[in-house]
Motif scaffolding. Structure first.
Motif, PDB file in Angstrom:
ATOM      1  N   GLY A   8       6.448   0.907 -11.764  1.00 29.40           N
ATOM      2  CA  GLY A   8       6.520  -0.492 -11.353  1.00 29.40           C
ATOM      3  C   GLY A   8       5.824  -0.754 -10.024  1.00 29.40           C
ATOM      4  N   LEU A   9       5.984   0.175  -9.089  1.00 31.14           N
ATOM      5  CA  LEU A   9       5.336   0.019  -7.786  1.00 31.14           C
ATOM      6  C   LEU A   9       3.810   0.107  -7.915  1.00 31.14           C
ATOM      7  CD1 LEU A   9       7.697   2.210  -5.559  1.00 31.14           C
ATOM      8  CD2 LEU A   9       7.531  -0.281  -5.554  1.00 31.14           C
ATOM      9  N   LEU A  10       3.326   1.118  -8.640  1.00 29.00           N
ATOM     10  CA  LEU A  10       1.888   1.290  -8.809  1.00 29.00           C
ATOM     11  C   LEU A  10       1.280   0.083  -9.527  1.00 29.00           C
ATOM     12  CD1 LEU A  10       1.659   5.060  -9.873  1.00 29.00           C
ATOM     13  CD2 LEU A  10       1.366   4.084  -7.590  1.00 29.00           C
ATOM     14  N   GLU A  11       1.978  -0.391 -10.570  1.00 31.49           N
ATOM     15  CA  GLU A  11       1.499  -1.543 -11.341  1.00 31.49           C
ATOM     16  C   GLU A  11       1.461  -2.795 -10.467  1.00 31.49           C
ATOM     17  OE1 GLU A  11      -0.170  -2.501 -14.798  1.00 31.49           O
ATOM     18  OE2 GLU A  11       1.331  -0.930 -15.091  1.00 31.49           O
ATOM     19  N   SER A  12       2.491  -2.983  -9.656  1.00 34.98           N
ATOM     20  CA  SER A  12       2.576  -4.191  -8.834  1.00 34.98           C
ATOM     21  C   SER A  12       1.509  -4.205  -7.749  1.00 34.98           C
ATOM     22  CB  SER A  12       3.972  -4.302  -8.226  1.00 34.98           C
ATOM     23  OG  SER A  12       4.957  -4.434  -9.244  1.00 34.98           O
ATOM     24  N   ILE A  13       1.239  -3.057  -7.128  1.00 32.73           N
ATOM     25  CA  ILE A  13       0.171  -2.988  -6.124  1.00 32.73           C
ATOM     26  C   ILE A  13      -1.177  -3.244  -6.789  1.00 32.73           C
ATOM     27  CG2 ILE A  13      -1.016  -1.485  -4.477  1.00 32.73           C
ATOM     28  CD1 ILE A  13       1.699  -0.122  -3.956  1.00 32.73           C
ATOM     29  N   ALA A  14      -1.357  -2.730  -8.010  1.00 34.02           N
ATOM     30  CA  ALA A  14      -2.598  -2.991  -8.744  1.00 34.02           C
ATOM     31  C   ALA A  14      -2.754  -4.481  -9.055  1.00 34.02           C
ATOM     32  CB  ALA A  14      -2.619  -2.174 -10.035  1.00 34.02           C
ATOM     33  N   TYR A  47       7.236  -6.339  -8.921  1.00 36.07           N
ATOM     34  CA  TYR A  47       7.605  -6.174  -7.518  1.00 36.07           C
ATOM     35  C   TYR A  47       6.552  -6.808  -6.602  1.00 36.07           C
ATOM     36  CZ  TYR A  47      10.602  -2.360  -9.345  1.00 36.07           C
ATOM     37  OH  TYR A  47      11.525  -1.608 -10.034  1.00 36.07           O
ATOM     38  N   TYR A  48       6.955  -6.986  -5.338  1.00 39.12           N
ATOM     39  CA  TYR A  48       5.971  -7.225  -4.269  1.00 39.12           C
ATOM     40  C   TYR A  48       6.286  -6.196  -3.188  1.00 39.12           C
ATOM     41  CZ  TYR A  48       2.100  -9.681  -2.235  1.00 39.12           C
ATOM     42  OH  TYR A  48       0.830 -10.005  -1.790  1.00 39.12           O
ATOM     43  N   PRO A  49       5.661  -5.009  -3.280  1.00 44.56           N
ATOM     44  CA  PRO A  49       6.046  -3.894  -2.398  1.00 44.56           C
ATOM     45  C   PRO A  49       5.574  -4.097  -0.948  1.00 44.56           C
ATOM     46  CG  PRO A  49       4.962  -3.125  -4.426  1.00 44.56           C
ATOM     47  CD  PRO A  49       4.701  -4.590  -4.295  1.00 44.56           C
ATOM     48  N   LEU A  50       6.521  -4.292  -0.055  1.00 43.75           N
ATOM     49  CA  LEU A  50       6.248  -4.427   1.379  1.00 43.75           C
ATOM     50  C   LEU A  50       7.291  -3.619   2.158  1.00 43.75           C
ATOM     51  CD1 LEU A  50       5.692  -8.302   1.582  1.00 43.75           C
ATOM     52  CD2 LEU A  50       3.900  -6.551   1.704  1.00 43.75           C
ATOM     53  N   LEU A  51       6.900  -3.129   3.331  1.00 45.75           N
ATOM     54  CA  LEU A  51       7.857  -2.437   4.196  1.00 45.75           C
ATOM     55  C   LEU A  51       8.778  -3.416   4.900  1.00 45.75           C
ATOM     56  CD1 LEU A  51       5.738   0.363   5.943  1.00 45.75           C
ATOM     57  CD2 LEU A  51       7.450   0.634   4.135  1.00 45.75           C
ATOM     58  N   LYS A  52       8.244  -4.598   5.208  1.00 47.36           N
ATOM     59  CA  LYS A  52       9.012  -5.626   5.916  1.00 47.36           C
ATOM     60  C   LYS A  52       8.435  -6.983   5.542  1.00 47.36           C
ATOM     61  CE  LYS A  52       6.083  -5.233  10.039  1.00 47.36           C
ATOM     62  NZ  LYS A  52       6.050  -4.966  11.505  1.00 47.36           N
ATOM     63  N   PRO A 104      14.594  -5.323  -9.868  1.00 46.37           N
ATOM     64  CA  PRO A 104      15.618  -4.287 -10.052  1.00 46.37           C
ATOM     65  C   PRO A 104      15.010  -2.891  -9.999  1.00 46.37           C
ATOM     66  CG  PRO A 104      14.967  -5.161 -12.169  1.00 46.37           C
ATOM     67  CD  PRO A 104      14.226  -5.972 -11.149  1.00 46.37           C
ATOM     68  N   ARG A 105      15.834  -1.926  -9.632  1.00 44.65           N
ATOM     69  CA  ARG A 105      15.365  -0.553  -9.555  1.00 44.65           C
ATOM     70  C   ARG A 105      15.937   0.244 -10.716  1.00 44.65           C
ATOM     71  NH1 ARG A 105      15.304   3.314  -4.164  1.00 44.65           N
ATOM     72  NH2 ARG A 105      14.600   5.237  -5.216  1.00 44.65           N
ATOM     73  N   GLY A 128       0.807  -1.219   0.000  1.00 46.70           N
ATOM     74  CA  GLY A 128       0.000   0.000   0.000  1.00 46.70           C
ATOM     75  C   GLY A 128       0.835   1.262   0.000  1.00 46.70           C
ATOM     76  N   GLY A 129       0.195   2.344   0.394  1.00 46.37           N
ATOM     77  CA  GLY A 129       0.807   3.659   0.313  1.00 46.37           C
ATOM     78  C   GLY A 129       2.008   3.857   1.202  1.00 46.37           C
TER      79      GLY A 129
END
Length: 426
Positions: free
Chosen positions: A353-359, A319-324, A342-343, A289-290
């Motif tokens: 990439g982050l927005l697409e992955s969360i979607a 990606y799989y965006p997570l804080l931890k 990769p970044r 999330g945000g």
């Protein structure tokens, strides 16, 4: 003209909204909570009365119904006069982990109460903390001590009837929202506290006490109604009405709620259903999330860089965006590691990439709900800070293959005032 009052006790503060019969806001007041507090119950009670005092007198004199929402699984113990007998346990308090085996020993497999933060786990922890045995068979039955949710306790200070709840708050206590009763497995052990009587949200309970009518100049017929949780109140605010409509909350985390004809319960994926009349609000919450976006970009950068993204083109970054490490839904994997490589060199490509992955995670969540039997998704109302990003709305619509738009209203207090309005209409 009769008005309704909705009061929201969220995680960071409280708000009160007054609506007229046309569902137009006539007054909105709010008060923040401190980050740290040594007496949450006392703060909540004082905040409740301070909010009421800030509503203009001429509106208070027209309020015909009131409802309160609170954070899910925020609970406390009180005596028959409402006096707290211990400090409240907040929604995210996980000390119930020490009694989780006790909860598992009586609850059906994969039930939503099998969580360290559930209301039932906290009830057992209260008993455990008093030095009782961890065996449910030896829990002692003590009359005159009431187990209450935050919304229940606050409403008591308005109507004076101790021990009344609603089936949204009572879900994580184990209340059977399909058959509208406490299940046999919950009634079998001797409960250490008196469980609340459970009513449908929006049901009139009792008039505001005479003392408070005198103090705040409410009409003597002003009814206090059974409340709800803050997350359900936000859904009510969005105006979701037809099955297949959903609300995605894009705040720090990603929360999905789909209005369905079918009830889905599966603790393996963190999925549970709230009753909404004769239908079901099926959902789950992901740890993405945000909050992940804010780890890399400021609010200004999110706006500027989004303008460089073509939402019609899918990002190849996966990606799989997570804080931890750790995910709850749509997969339940406490060890799932963040994937943020990769970044690319261009910040806008990284954001894309982050927005697409969360979607993609959102889409996978809705697919899972439907695979388990929920009503097919028709379109999505978006709430939370992410709903303001038009580029992200278009990316999500492409991934979900349904229309996605920002919800007209998202304030939990507004949804609770709509709920209170039922007390006038009914």
């Amino acid at each position: 003209m009769p008005h309704s009052l909705g009061i929201d006790f969220g995680t960071s503060g409280a708000r009160a909204i007054v609506l007229n019969p046309a569902l137009e806001i006539r007054s909105s007041v709010s008060l923040p909570f401190p980050a740290i507090c040594s007496n949450w119950a006392g703060l909540w009670q004082q905040t409740l009365f301070d909010l009421l005092q800030q509503i203009p007198l001429e509106l208070r004199q027209t309020i015909a119904s009131i409802a309160i929402n609170g954070t899910s699984s925020t609970v406390l113990i009180s005596d028959a006069t409402g006096n707290p007998l211990s400090a409240p346990l907040l929604y995210n308090d996980d000390r119930g982990s020490v009694v989780l085996e006790q909860v598992k020993s009586i609850a059906p497999p994969n039930h939503t109460v099998i969580s360290a933060t559930s209301s039932l786990a906290k009830l057992f922890w209260f008993n455990y903390a008093e030095g009782e045995t961890a065996s449910h068979r030896q829990l002692r039955n003590t009359s005159g001590r009431y187990f209450l949710h935050q919304a229940d306790w606050l409403a008591f200070w308005l109507h004076g009837q101790i021990g009344i709840s609603d089936y949204h708050n009572a879900l994580k206590l184990g209340y059977d929202v399909e058959n509208l009763r406490y299940p046999d497995w919950l009634q079998t052990p001797a409960m250490p506290f008196e469980l609340p009587k459970v009513l449908p949200p929006g049901t009139p309970i009792a008039p505001v006490t005479a003392a408070l009518c005198d103090r705040f100049q409410f009409p003597p017929h002003c009814q206090v109604c059974a409340g709800t949780t803050d997350s359900i109140a936000a859904v009510l605010a969005s105006g979701v009405q037809a099955t297949g409509e959903a609300v995605t909350s894009l705040g720090s985390t990603l929360v999905l709620k789909l209005l369905s004809n079918t009830r889905i319960e599966d603790a393996r994926y963190g999925i549970y259903s709230h009753r909404l009349g004769e239908r079901w609000l099926v959902g789950g919450a992901s740890n993405t999330g945000g909050a992940v976006l804010k780890q890399f970009f400021s609010s200004e950068e999110l706006v500027q860089l989004s303008q460089e993204i073509d939402p019609s083109q899918e990002s190849p970054l996966d990606y799989y965006p997570l804080l931890k490490p750790g995910e709850r839904f749509p997969m339940n994997d406490p060890q799932l590691a963040p994937r943020l490589e990769p970044r690319p060199d261009r910040p806008s490509e990284f954001l894309h990439g982050l927005l697409e992955s969360i979607a993609r995670i959102e889409a996978k969540g809705y697919r899972l709900l439907q695979e388990l039997g929920a009503t097919p998704l028709r379109y999505v109302h978006s709430a939370g800070g992410g709903a303001a990003n038009q580029v992200w709305l278009q990316i999500r619509s492409r991934q979900l293959q349904v229309p996605v738009f920002a919800a007209a209203r998202t304030e939990a207090a507004y949804g609770t005032a709509r709920l209170a309005m039922q007390g006038i209409v009914n």
